[in-house]
Scaffold this active site. Structure first.
Site, short mmCIF file in Angstrom:
data_model
loop_
_atom_site.label_atom_id
_atom_site.label_comp_id
_atom_site.label_asym_id
_atom_site.label_seq_id
_atom_site.Cartn_x
_atom_site.Cartn_y
_atom_site.Cartn_z
N TYR A 170 -10.22 -18.05 -0.73
CA TYR A 170 -11.57 -18.55 -0.96
C TYR A 170 -11.79 -18.83 -2.46
CZ TYR A 170 -16.43 -19.35 0.42
OH TYR A 170 -17.66 -19.92 0.68
N LYS A 177 -20.20 -19.21 -4.93
CA LYS A 177 -21.20 -18.61 -4.01
C LYS A 177 -21.92 -17.44 -4.69
CE LYS A 177 -20.72 -21.12 -0.22
NZ LYS A 177 -21.70 -22.20 0.02
P1 NAP Z 1 -19.70 -29.11 6.72
O1 NAP Z 1 -20.17 -29.51 8.05
O2 NAP Z 1 -18.42 -29.69 6.21
O3 NAP Z 1 -20.87 -29.34 5.67
C1 NAP Z 1 -20.66 -29.37 4.27
C2 NAP Z 1 -21.53 -30.46 3.75
O4 NAP Z 1 -21.48 -30.52 2.30
C3 NAP Z 1 -21.07 -31.84 4.24
O5 NAP Z 1 -22.17 -32.53 4.80
C4 NAP Z 1 -20.59 -32.49 2.96
O6 NAP Z 1 -20.71 -33.90 2.97
C5 NAP Z 1 -21.54 -31.88 1.97
N1 NAP Z 1 -21.12 -32.18 0.59
C6 NAP Z 1 -19.98 -31.82 -0.06
N2 NAP Z 1 -19.99 -32.37 -1.29
C7 NAP Z 1 -21.16 -33.04 -1.42
C8 NAP Z 1 -21.75 -33.80 -2.46
N3 NAP Z 1 -21.15 -34.00 -3.65
N4 NAP Z 1 -22.97 -34.36 -2.24
C9 NAP Z 1 -23.61 -34.22 -1.07
N5 NAP Z 1 -23.10 -33.52 -0.04
C10 NAP Z 1 -21.89 -32.94 -0.22
O7 NAP Z 1 -19.46 -27.52 6.65
P2 NAP Z 1 -20.41 -26.26 6.87
O8 NAP Z 1 -19.48 -25.15 7.14
O9 NAP Z 1 -21.49 -26.56 7.81
O10 NAP Z 1 -21.00 -26.01 5.40
C11 NAP Z 1 -22.38 -25.92 5.11
C12 NAP Z 1 -22.61 -24.77 4.13
O11 NAP Z 1 -22.37 -23.54 4.81
C13 NAP Z 1 -21.72 -24.78 2.91
O12 NAP Z 1 -22.47 -24.37 1.79
C14 NAP Z 1 -20.68 -23.73 3.25
O13 NAP Z 1 -20.07 -23.15 2.11
C15 NAP Z 1 -21.57 -22.75 3.97
N6 NAP Z 1 -20.88 -21.74 4.79
C16 NAP Z 1 -19.97 -22.14 5.72
C17 NAP Z 1 -19.31 -21.17 6.48
C18 NAP Z 1 -18.28 -21.57 7.51
O14 NAP Z 1 -17.48 -20.72 7.89
N7 NAP Z 1 -18.28 -22.78 8.00
C19 NAP Z 1 -19.58 -19.80 6.27
C20 NAP Z 1 -20.53 -19.44 5.31
C21 NAP Z 1 -21.16 -20.42 4.56
P3 NAP Z 1 -19.34 -34.77 3.07
O15 NAP Z 1 -18.73 -34.44 4.38
O16 NAP Z 1 -19.84 -36.16 2.94
O17 NAP Z 1 -18.49 -34.33 1.90
#
Ligand code: NAP
Length: 283
Positions: A170, A177
């Protein structure tokens, strides 16, 4: 894993807000948006570029209020682009005048930064862009959103346990984070006097595009399932439920909080022996 259930209700009726971070139907931001819409919220979305618009638009259309023939508000917004951030919040001001909530579900670190040795592989550029996109963007969005929250409001961001403890691979994202969680507390203190609450949800691993970028994903899901208190992986419906609590009036008086929704994984000091066997695939 439990089926995702989004009960209908009126907890968000009359509230409008922006959801940032829907890439596809597996995105945590989408689970949150569906839950909020099922409770009557009107939602605008950001997306990045035409490819993403093709995926986000039908999702956004699918949760427009029944009987409405209006198109959803969709803003092309890379959070590192000041002009696009400005245009996004100006659009909300022009269309709605004010908003009630913000969901920030955005993170990024280069794939080369999310594998192997933290000390050897973390570059200056990799560090800067992870902090910019994954932490500063919340401060920037919060400031802009607060300017159009006339009657108080609520904001939520998404974080992960890698901020508090070392999670293999990570790496720099754990550092980003940790910064994001600190930003949440400072934002809560600054915006509290204006009736704006700011919270973070620390979700357990969920299969999304972003999670696929982190090395050793299969091991992470197997270990979390075996070693969490609930002995199951995190369901995005649970994360959406927590977001609903924080973004609706149910969350009154709750701010500056980082709330774990991870099946109790964060509470376990040492997994039980049978959990270790299960995590390692041993009989
Ligand atoms: P996700 O569906 O891939 O969503 C991540 C989003 O961030 C995507 O829409 C991506 O857009 C956007 N993004 C990245 N760079 C960007 C930029 N420069 N400008 C605007 N948008 C941008 O994955 P997710 O897991 O749902 O993630 C959402 C949040 O939850 C994140 O903060 C992640 O760290 C957090 N989280 C996830 C998990 C997990 O296990 N999945 C656990 C804890 C926390 P593009 O696709 O266009 O890049």
């Amino acid at each position: 894993m439990a089926e995702q259930i989004f009960p209908e209700g009126t907890l968000m009726k009359g509230k409008r807000g922006l959801v940032m971070g829907v890439a596809n139907k597996n995105s945590i931001a989408w689970a949150i948006a569906r839950q909020l819409a099922a409770q009557g919220a009107e939602i605008a979305f950001t997306y990045q570029g035409d490819n993403l618009l093709r995926r986000v638009k039908p999702l956004a259309q699918s949760i427009m209020p029944e009987g409405s023939d209006a198109e959803p508000i969709l803003c092309d917004c890379d959070v590192t682009n000041d002009a696009q951030m400005e245009a996004t919040f100006q659009t909300l001001k022009d269309e709605w005048g004010e908003i009630d909530f913000l969901v920030h579900a955005i993170a990024f670190a280069g794939k080369d930064q999310l594998a192997g040795s933290f000390v050897e592989n973390t570059t200056r550029d990799g560090f800067k862009s992870a902090m910019d996109i994954s932490a500063y963007s919340f401060v920037d969005a919060a400031r802009r959103a607060s300017h159009i929250m006339k009657d108080g409001g609520s904001m939520v961001t998404l974080t992960y346990l890698g901020s508090e403890r070392v999670i293999p691979n990570y790496n720099v994202m754990g550092v980003a984070k940790a910064a994001l969680e600190a930003c949440t507390r400072y934002l809560a203190a600054d915006l509290g006097p204006r009736g704006i609450r700011v919270n973070a949800i620390s979700a357990g691993p969920i299969k999304t595009l972003a999670a696929a970028g982190i090395g050793s994903g299969r091991h992470m899901f197997r270990f979390n399932k075996a070693a969490s208190a609930l002995r199951d992986n995190t369901d995005s419906a649970g994360v959406a439920g927590a977001a609903l609590y924080m973004l609706s009036d149910l969350g009154l008086s709750c701010t500056g909080e980082t709330h774990h929704v991870d099946g109790g994984f964060h509470a376990i000091g040492m997994p039980a022996e049978d959990a270790m066997d299960e995590a390692s695939g041993r009989e």
